[in-house]
Design a protein around this motif. Structure first.
Motif, PDB file in Angstrom:
ATOM      1  N   GLY A 118       0.789  -1.225   0.000  1.00 21.57           N
ATOM      2  CA  GLY A 118       0.000   0.000   0.000  1.00 21.57           C
ATOM      3  C   GLY A 118       0.821   1.275   0.000  1.00 21.57           C
ATOM      4  N   CYS A 119       2.022   1.214  -0.502  1.00 25.24           N
ATOM      5  CA  CYS A 119       2.876   2.406  -0.543  1.00 25.24           C
ATOM      6  C   CYS A 119       2.320   3.410  -1.556  1.00 25.24           C
ATOM      7  CB  CYS A 119       4.305   2.037  -0.943  1.00 25.24           C
ATOM      8  SG  CYS A 119       5.157   1.014   0.283  1.00 25.24           S
ATOM      9  N   GLY A 120       2.441   4.677  -1.207  1.00 20.12           N
ATOM     10  CA  GLY A 120       1.991   5.722  -2.113  1.00 20.12           C
ATOM     11  C   GLY A 120       3.055   6.147  -3.103  1.00 20.12           C
ATOM     12  N   ARG A 121       4.311   5.803  -2.814  1.00 21.18           N
ATOM     13  CA  ARG A 121       5.425   6.229  -3.657  1.00 21.18           C
ATOM     14  C   ARG A 121       6.514   5.163  -3.667  1.00 21.18           C
ATOM     15  NH1 ARG A 121       6.211  12.125  -0.873  1.00 21.18           N
ATOM     16  NH2 ARG A 121       4.468  13.151  -1.878  1.00 21.18           N
ATOM     17  N   PHE A 122       7.274   5.181  -4.746  1.00 21.44           N
ATOM     18  CA  PHE A 122       8.503   4.400  -4.875  1.00 21.44           C
ATOM     19  C   PHE A 122       9.519   5.388  -5.420  1.00 21.44           C
ATOM     20  CE2 PHE A 122      10.555   0.758  -7.566  1.00 21.44           C
ATOM     21  CZ  PHE A 122      11.666   0.760  -6.738  1.00 21.44           C
ATOM     22  N   GLU A 123      10.513   5.718  -4.606  1.00 17.73           N
ATOM     23  CA  GLU A 123      11.441   6.790  -4.958  1.00 17.73           C
ATOM     24  C   GLU A 123      12.890   6.350  -4.811  1.00 17.73           C
ATOM     25  OE1 GLU A 123       9.403  10.856  -3.585  1.00 17.73           O
ATOM     26  OE2 GLU A 123       9.802   9.488  -1.909  1.00 17.73           O
ATOM     27  N   TRP A 124      13.769   7.086  -5.490  1.00 16.65           N
ATOM     28  CA  TRP A 124      15.202   6.886  -5.372  1.00 16.65           C
ATOM     29  C   TRP A 124      15.901   8.115  -5.918  1.00 16.65           C
ATOM     30  CZ3 TRP A 124      11.983   4.233  -8.682  1.00 16.65           C
ATOM     31  CH2 TRP A 124      12.164   4.458 -10.050  1.00 16.65           C
ATOM     32  N   SER A 125      17.209   8.173  -5.737  1.00 21.02           N
ATOM     33  CA  SER A 125      18.032   9.260  -6.266  1.00 21.02           C
ATOM     34  C   SER A 125      19.041   8.681  -7.242  1.00 21.02           C
ATOM     35  CB  SER A 125      18.791   9.967  -5.136  1.00 21.02           C
ATOM     36  OG  SER A 125      17.894  10.556  -4.229  1.00 21.02           O
ATOM     37  N   VAL A 126      19.511   9.520  -8.151  1.00 17.61           N
ATOM     38  CA  VAL A 126      20.531   9.114  -9.106  1.00 17.61           C
ATOM     39  C   VAL A 126      21.477  10.296  -9.309  1.00 17.61           C
ATOM     40  CG1 VAL A 126      19.138   9.771 -11.113  1.00 17.61           C
ATOM     41  CG2 VAL A 126      20.933   8.060 -11.382  1.00 17.61           C
ATOM     42  N   LEU A 127      22.750   9.987  -9.450  1.00 17.60           N
ATOM     43  CA  LEU A 127      23.716  11.049  -9.724  1.00 17.60           C
ATOM     44  C   LEU A 127      23.415  11.674 -11.080  1.00 17.60           C
ATOM     45  CD1 LEU A 127      26.889   9.208  -8.446  1.00 17.60           C
ATOM     46  CD2 LEU A 127      25.869  11.261  -7.449  1.00 17.60           C
ATOM     47  N   ASP A 128      23.471  12.991 -11.168  1.00 16.45           N
ATOM     48  CA  ASP A 128      23.089  13.667 -12.407  1.00 16.45           C
ATOM     49  C   ASP A 128      23.987  13.328 -13.588  1.00 16.45           C
ATOM     50  OD1 ASP A 128      25.311  15.131 -11.578  1.00 16.45           O
ATOM     51  OD2 ASP A 128      24.268  17.058 -11.535  1.00 16.45           O
ATOM     52  N   TRP A 129      25.216  12.897 -13.341  1.00 12.58           N
ATOM     53  CA  TRP A 129      26.122  12.553 -14.439  1.00 12.58           C
ATOM     54  C   TRP A 129      25.947  11.110 -14.922  1.00 12.58           C
ATOM     55  CZ3 TRP A 129      28.908   8.366 -13.183  1.00 12.58           C
ATOM     56  CH2 TRP A 129      29.261   8.159 -11.850  1.00 12.58           C
ATOM     57  N   ASN A 130      25.148  10.324 -14.219  1.00  8.78           N
ATOM     58  CA  ASN A 130      24.978   8.910 -14.566  1.00  8.78           C
ATOM     59  C   ASN A 130      23.922   8.773 -15.669  1.00  8.78           C
ATOM     60  OD1 ASN A 130      24.741   6.140 -14.689  1.00  8.78           O
ATOM     61  ND2 ASN A 130      24.653   5.868 -12.462  1.00  8.78           N
ATOM     62  N   GLU A 131      24.301   9.174 -16.869  1.00 12.21           N
ATOM     63  CA  GLU A 131      23.367   9.198 -17.997  1.00 12.21           C
ATOM     64  C   GLU A 131      22.739   7.836 -18.322  1.00 12.21           C
ATOM     65  OE1 GLU A 131      25.138  11.293 -21.279  1.00 12.21           O
ATOM     66  OE2 GLU A 131      25.632  13.006 -20.001  1.00 12.21           O
ATOM     67  N   PHE A 136      17.717   4.863 -18.343  1.00 15.17           N
ATOM     68  CA  PHE A 136      17.004   3.646 -17.950  1.00 15.17           C
ATOM     69  C   PHE A 136      15.773   3.981 -17.115  1.00 15.17           C
ATOM     70  CE2 PHE A 136      16.717   0.351 -14.493  1.00 15.17           C
ATOM     71  CZ  PHE A 136      15.984  -0.556 -15.227  1.00 15.17           C
ATOM     72  N   TYR A 137      15.943   4.826 -16.098  1.00 17.64           N
ATOM     73  CA  TYR A 137      14.806   5.174 -15.234  1.00 17.64           C
ATOM     74  C   TYR A 137      13.704   5.864 -16.021  1.00 17.64           C
ATOM     75  CZ  TYR A 137      17.988   4.006 -11.409  1.00 17.64           C
ATOM     76  OH  TYR A 137      18.849   3.364 -10.565  1.00 17.64           O
ATOM     77  N   GLU A 138      14.084   6.754 -16.915  1.00 18.74           N
ATOM     78  CA  GLU A 138      13.068   7.431 -17.728  1.00 18.74           C
ATOM     79  C   GLU A 138      12.381   6.452 -18.674  1.00 18.74           C
ATOM     80  OE1 GLU A 138      15.083  10.843 -19.382  1.00 18.74           O
ATOM     81  OE2 GLU A 138      14.968  11.917 -17.461  1.00 18.74           O
ATOM     82  N   SER A 139      13.107   5.424 -19.133  1.00 14.86           N
ATOM     83  CA  SER A 139      12.509   4.438 -20.048  1.00 14.86           C
ATOM     84  C   SER A 139      11.424   3.601 -19.380  1.00 14.86           C
ATOM     85  CB  SER A 139      13.585   3.512 -20.628  1.00 14.86           C
ATOM     86  OG  SER A 139      13.967   2.516 -19.695  1.00 14.86           O
ATOM     87  N   ILE A 140      11.472   3.505 -18.046  1.00 12.19           N
ATOM     88  CA  ILE A 140      10.433   2.728 -17.351  1.00 12.19           C
ATOM     89  C   ILE A 140       9.323   3.630 -16.810  1.00 12.19           C
ATOM     90  CG2 ILE A 140      11.978   0.813 -16.777  1.00 12.19           C
ATOM     91  CD1 ILE A 140      12.000   1.996 -13.860  1.00 12.19           C
ATOM     92  N   GLY A 141       9.393   4.923 -17.116  1.00 13.44           N
ATOM     93  CA  GLY A 141       8.335   5.845 -16.724  1.00 13.44           C
ATOM     94  C   GLY A 141       8.607   6.655 -15.470  1.00 13.44           C
TER      95      GLY A 141
END
Length: 171
Positions: A118-131, A136-141
């Motif tokens: 029942g989580c409302g969010r699934f979040e994480w961080s990524v280094l801005d230089w890790n293209e 990949f993250y954007e490809s999954i939405g």
């Protein structure tokens, strides 16, 4: 890895995986150019991931029967949603197993867990230089939360705030 995708298995880590987890942490730190920042030990991982009251959890990913990667996550809380969320602290796939679907399989595993709990969010961080990771993250939405700035307090700054008497506080 080419051709058809090999079998990928994702499972909860066990205390017997501590040395493997530490190996993956060190590989990730090397990739992120931060090897000198790793202070984790097998003992600290055993306590923090598998000890009494452990709040963080880990997954192990195997590709074609070989240890390929890991994920560490914990549950946080959203006051606006009034429910917990799932936060992915680290996701790592060894270079030999990238593009085999291992990262996506671990994210799917965690997404199913978040939905089930029942989580409302699934979040994480990524280094801005890790293209590659950003793509990949954007490809999954996944959507970058660009209006938020992450802050950190650690080491001497954390110790100083903890012992500060509060005199002169503006908050």
């Amino acid at each position: 890895m080419s051709g058809s995708l090999p079998p990928i298995d994702v499972r909860p880590a066990s205390v017997g995986d501590v040395s493997l987890i530490l190996r993956f942490i060190k590989e990730l730190a090397a990739y992120e150019r931060a090897e000198q920042q790793v202070v984790a030990t097998e003992a600290s991982l055993r306590a923090s991931l598998f000890g009494e009251g452990a709040r963080a959890h880990a997954l192990i990913c195997r590709v074609a029967g070989a240890d390929a990667g890991f994920a560490v996550y914990f549950f946080n809380y959203s006051t606006w949603q009034g429910r917990q969320g799932l936060y992915l602290e680290d996701l790592y796939v060894s270079p030999a197993y990238r593009n085999a679907g291992a990262g996506k399989k671990m994210l799917q595993h965690l997404a199913r867990m978040a939905v089930t709990k029942g989580c409302g969010r699934f979040e994480w961080s990524v280094l801005d230089w890790n293209e590659p990771a950003v793509a990949f993250y954007e490809s999954i939405g996944a959507v970058a939360m660009t209006e938020w700035v992450r802050y950190r307090l650690e080491g001497e700054g954390l110790a100083q705030l903890a012992k500060d008497s509060g005199a002169g506080s503006t908050a």
